[in-house]
Design a protein around this motif. Structure first.
Motif, PDB file in Angstrom:
ATOM      1  N   VAL A  89       0.952  -1.116  -0.351  1.00  0.00           N
ATOM      2  CA  VAL A  89       0.063   0.043   0.004  1.00  0.00           C
ATOM      3  C   VAL A  89       0.670   1.433  -0.019  1.00  0.00           C
ATOM      4  N   GLY A  90       1.870   1.323   0.839  1.00  0.00           N
ATOM      5  CA  GLY A  90       2.808   2.586   0.947  1.00  0.00           C
ATOM      6  C   GLY A  90       3.426   2.553  -0.380  1.00  0.00           C
ATOM      7  N   LEU A  91       3.926   1.652  -1.060  1.00  0.00           N
ATOM      8  CA  LEU A  91       4.761   1.862  -2.059  1.00  0.00           C
ATOM      9  C   LEU A  91       3.779   2.299  -3.223  1.00  0.00           C
ATOM     10  N   SER A  92       2.680   1.773  -3.229  1.00  0.00           N
ATOM     11  CA  SER A  92       1.864   2.142  -4.353  1.00  0.00           C
ATOM     12  C   SER A  92       1.399   3.525  -4.228  1.00  0.00           C
ATOM     13  N   LEU A  93       1.048   4.024  -2.987  1.00  0.00           N
ATOM     14  CA  LEU A  93       0.588   5.278  -2.982  1.00  0.00           C
ATOM     15  C   LEU A  93       1.916   6.383  -3.151  1.00  0.00           C
ATOM     16  N   LEU A  94       2.790   6.191  -2.735  1.00  0.00           N
ATOM     17  CA  LEU A  94       4.147   6.973  -2.834  1.00  0.00           C
ATOM     18  C   LEU A  94       4.507   6.939  -4.196  1.00  0.00           C
ATOM     19  N   THR A  95       4.626   5.954  -4.953  1.00  0.00           N
ATOM     20  CA  THR A  95       5.010   5.924  -6.398  1.00  0.00           C
ATOM     21  C   THR A  95       4.395   6.831  -7.220  1.00  0.00           C
ATOM     22  N   ALA A  96       2.694   6.388  -7.246  1.00  0.00           N
ATOM     23  CA  ALA A  96       1.800   7.076  -7.902  1.00  0.00           C
ATOM     24  C   ALA A  96       1.934   8.528  -7.708  1.00  0.00           C
ATOM     25  N   GLN A  97       1.880   8.970  -6.342  1.00  0.00           N
ATOM     26  CA  GLN A  97       1.778  10.686  -6.342  1.00  0.00           C
ATOM     27  C   GLN A  97       3.143  11.266  -6.582  1.00  0.00           C
ATOM     28  N   ALA A  98       4.321  10.435  -6.493  1.00  0.00           N
ATOM     29  CA  ALA A  98       5.648  10.978  -6.933  1.00  0.00           C
ATOM     30  C   ALA A  98       5.590  11.147  -8.384  1.00  0.00           C
ATOM     31  N   PHE A  99       5.120  10.371  -9.269  1.00  0.00           N
ATOM     32  CA  PHE A  99       5.158  10.528 -10.710  1.00  0.00           C
ATOM     33  C   PHE A  99       4.281  11.376 -11.111  1.00  0.00           C
ATOM     34  N   PHE A 100       3.127  11.635 -10.599  1.00  0.00           N
ATOM     35  CA  PHE A 100       1.945  12.431 -10.899  1.00  0.00           C
ATOM     36  C   PHE A 100       2.519  13.845 -10.584  1.00  0.00           C
ATOM     37  N   TYR A 101       3.062  14.189  -9.352  1.00  0.00           N
ATOM     38  CA  TYR A 101       3.511  15.474  -8.950  1.00  0.00           C
ATOM     39  C   TYR A 101       4.800  15.710  -9.528  1.00  0.00           C
ATOM     40  N   ASN A 102       5.749  15.111  -9.502  1.00  0.00           N
ATOM     41  CA  ASN A 102       7.009  15.607 -10.064  1.00  0.00           C
ATOM     42  C   ASN A 102       7.019  15.509 -11.516  1.00  0.00           C
ATOM     43  N   ALA A 103       6.389  14.666 -12.158  1.00  0.00           N
ATOM     44  CA  ALA A 103       6.468  14.899 -13.696  1.00  0.00           C
ATOM     45  C   ALA A 103       5.745  15.979 -14.389  1.00  0.00           C
ATOM     46  N   ILE A 104       4.843  16.436 -13.321  1.00  0.00           N
ATOM     47  CA  ILE A 104       3.784  17.597 -14.117  1.00  0.00           C
ATOM     48  C   ILE A 104       4.684  18.815 -13.509  1.00  0.00           C
ATOM     49  N   PHE A 105       4.663  18.949 -12.034  1.00  0.00           N
ATOM     50  CA  PHE A 105       5.014  20.100 -11.489  1.00  0.00           C
ATOM     51  C   PHE A 105       6.512  20.463 -12.042  1.00  0.00           C
ATOM     52  N   PHE A 106       7.334  19.730 -12.293  1.00  0.00           N
ATOM     53  CA  PHE A 106       8.873  19.871 -12.487  1.00  0.00           C
ATOM     54  C   PHE A 106       9.047  20.546 -13.865  1.00  0.00           C
ATOM     55  N   THR A 107       7.653  20.141 -14.710  1.00  0.00           N
ATOM     56  CA  THR A 107       7.771  20.520 -16.085  1.00  0.00           C
ATOM     57  C   THR A 107       6.764  21.429 -16.503  1.00  0.00           C
ATOM     58  N   TYR A 108       6.034  22.020 -15.544  1.00  0.00           N
ATOM     59  CA  TYR A 108       4.853  22.733 -15.687  1.00  0.00           C
ATOM     60  C   TYR A 108       5.315  24.109 -16.718  1.00  0.00           C
ATOM     61  N   ALA A 109       6.309  24.654 -16.137  1.00  0.00           N
ATOM     62  CA  ALA A 109       6.988  26.088 -16.734  1.00  0.00           C
ATOM     63  C   ALA A 109       7.099  25.728 -18.268  1.00  0.00           C
ATOM     64  N   LEU A 110       7.549  24.478 -18.631  1.00  0.00           N
ATOM     65  CA  LEU A 110       7.972  24.358 -19.905  1.00  0.00           C
ATOM     66  C   LEU A 110       6.784  24.159 -20.785  1.00  0.00           C
ATOM     67  N   VAL A 111       5.672  23.493 -20.390  1.00  0.00           N
ATOM     68  CA  VAL A 111       4.243  23.708 -20.823  1.00  0.00           C
ATOM     69  C   VAL A 111       3.917  24.816 -21.242  1.00  0.00           C
ATOM     70  N   LEU A 112       3.997  25.827 -20.199  1.00  0.00           N
ATOM     71  CA  LEU A 112       3.326  27.182 -20.347  1.00  0.00           C
ATOM     72  C   LEU A 112       4.185  27.781 -21.311  1.00  0.00           C
ATOM     73  N   THR A 113       5.346  27.708 -21.320  1.00  0.00           N
ATOM     74  CA  THR A 113       6.203  28.571 -22.282  1.00  0.00           C
ATOM     75  C   THR A 113       6.510  27.926 -23.599  1.00  0.00           C
TER      76      THR A 113
END
Length: 480
Positions: free
Chosen positions: A277-301
């Motif tokens: 359970v812990g691994l599933s929750l943390l893996t999913a949210q890490a990909f979800f957040y880091n993939a989008i938030f680390f690159t959101y500026a690139l999407v905007l620009t």
């Protein structure tokens, strides 16, 4: 031997019976600000992406930006493992100072980066400091917070990540403005914000005592008793009448450390479904957040032609949605329960990302609509991500709590957080909306899958003491 001594203690029950008071508010403020630092760091990295690409000294490509995000996450993973292990051995208090000093030094040095490799190295060290902070701080807050408030407090603290995100956004708006600083000095001063804030936090933490729960396990019961008595006296001085104890004292055997073989057996044999359970929750949210938030500026620009110095304005509503999610939904995790609320927030986040990703692929969203869509998605995703840290912190025994947080944070973030930014950086580099949509679908699928895992195997830990959710490894059962 001291480590073999058996004793009875009611200290955990005494901490859980306390009403919410000024002590808890100050504790949460002084320790929870770690998430503000992380939000600041991640936002700065995203907001200054355009400036890093145009910097005469660096001249990063989109792939370099994604690589920098991955370096930060890699540092957080390794830092969490190292400092998590040390936190359980040496104590919570020592480590939340050590990790804070590492963060301050590394983020200050980032401002002096002269090429790609120096930037990556300093971002790696900054991540190591933040990763270590997660383990020391999460375990400390969990062990001081009364059981009936634990869910809401933990989610709200994690939500302060987005106050840091807002600060980073505003700081980048000002410092990247050509009429204020701009140029190569602007992004450098952005990173100095984190170092300055970290120095203030050092003084805020000086009054915080060691965790009584950690002390009692390590044969220092007299010290733990003194700390709890002092806390109780604060409440009596404030006019509170403490409720009588109803729980039976714990019978524990003191120990100075937990062998790694026992750690492994506890995490992956005795509590293997909790580990899943812990691994599933943390893996999913890490990909979800880091993939989008680390690159959101690139999407905007790159897709919406937003000037790099204006990216910070679009972070503010995004940050507001992320902060309000845990704040407004957090109480439901204590009232409705963990299994329902964690599953629900994960599933809703995945479904909404799929819908908005499709609209993005079809070119049906303006930049304002895209920002609002992200704000709504992450209202739920922020509560979901925060609950992942709550889950791994409260469902494993006291003796290995910090290391358990570290292990699952490392596995989850390593799988989801390192791959995510690198993958999305490459997808955005292609300039093809369909490729970016594929990345969104992957993130959504992980969130929905984690929701199913939680619904089936999640632990109903709401309003229960940490010791009843996960029996201490050092507990000695009374002879019958």
């Amino acid at each position: 031997m001291r480590s073999a001594a058996i004793f009875h203690t009611d200290l955990p029950a005494r901490l859980d019976r306390l009403p919410w008071g000024r002590f808890h508010t100050l504790l949460v403020f002084a320790l929870g600000i770690t998430w503000l630092l992380d939000g600041l760091e991640v936002t700065l990295a995203g907001s200054v992406a355009g400036a890093l690409k145009s910097s005469p000294a660096l001249q990063f490509s989109n792939s370099d930006i994604g690589l920098a995000g991955a370096a930060y996450i890699a540092g957080a993973v390794l830092g969490a493992l190292l400092f998590g292990w040390l936190t359980d051995r040496l104590g919570r208090r020592k480590l939340f100072f050590i990790t804070l000093f590492l963060y301050i030094g590394a983020t200050a040095l980032t401002a002096f980066s002269w090429n790609l490799w120096s930037f990556l190295f300093f971002r790696f060290l900054t991540g190591a400091g933040i990763g270590g902070e997660y383990t020391a701080i999460n375990s400390t807050i969990q062990e001081f917070t009364p059981a009936r408030y634990r869910g809401w407090v933990d989610l709200t603290i994690n939500g302060t990540f987005w106050i840091g995100a807002a600060l980073g956004a505003v700081g980048s708006i000002v410092l990247l403005d050509p009429d204020v600083v701009g140029g190569d000095n602007g992004w450098r001063l952005c990173f100095a914000i984190g170092a300055g804030l970290g120095l203030i936090i050092v003084f805020m933490r000086l009054w915080i005592p060691e965790s009584p729960r950690w002390l009692m396990i390590h044969g220092r019961h007299a010290e733990a008793e003194q700390i709890v008595e002092a806390i109780e006296q604060r409440f009596r001085d404030e006019g509170h009448t403490l409720a009588p104890l109803s729980e039976k004292p714990l019978r524990l055997r003191a120990r100075d450390h937990t062998p790694l073989a026992e750690v492994f057996n506890t995490l992956f044999v005795r509590h293997r479904m909790r580990a899943v359970v812990g691994l599933s929750l943390l893996t999913a949210q890490a990909f979800f957040y880091n993939a989008i938030f680390f690159t959101y500026a690139l999407v905007l620009t790159d897709f919406y032609n937003v000037p790099a110095e204006q990216v910070g304005w679009y972070v503010l509503p995004f940050a507001l949605g992320n902060f309000c999610g845990p704040l407004l939904l957090g109480r439901l995790f204590d009232v409705v329960g963990r299994r329902v609320m964690i599953s629900l927030t994960y599933a809703i986040s995945g479904v909404l990302l799929t819908i908005s990703g499709y609209l993005f692929q079809a070119g049906l969203l303006t930049v304002i609509e895209q920002t609002l869509a992200w704000s709504v998605i992450f209202f739920f995703a922020s509560a979901a991500a925060s609950s992942a840290y709550l889950t791994v912190a409260e469902t494993f025994p006291l003796e290995i709590r910090a290391l358990a947080i570290a292990v699952f944070y490392a596995f989850g973030t390593g799988l989801g957080g390192i791959v995510g930014p690198s993958l999305f950086g490459a997808l955005i580099e292609s300039q093809d909306r369909s490729n970016v949509f594929v990345g969104y679908v992957i993130g959504a699928a992980l969130m929905i899958g984690a929701a199913c895992v939680q619904a089936i195997w999640g632990v109903a830990a709401e309003r229960k003491s940490l010791e009843s959710v996960a029996t201490p490894l050092s507990q000695v059962h009374d002879e019958t």
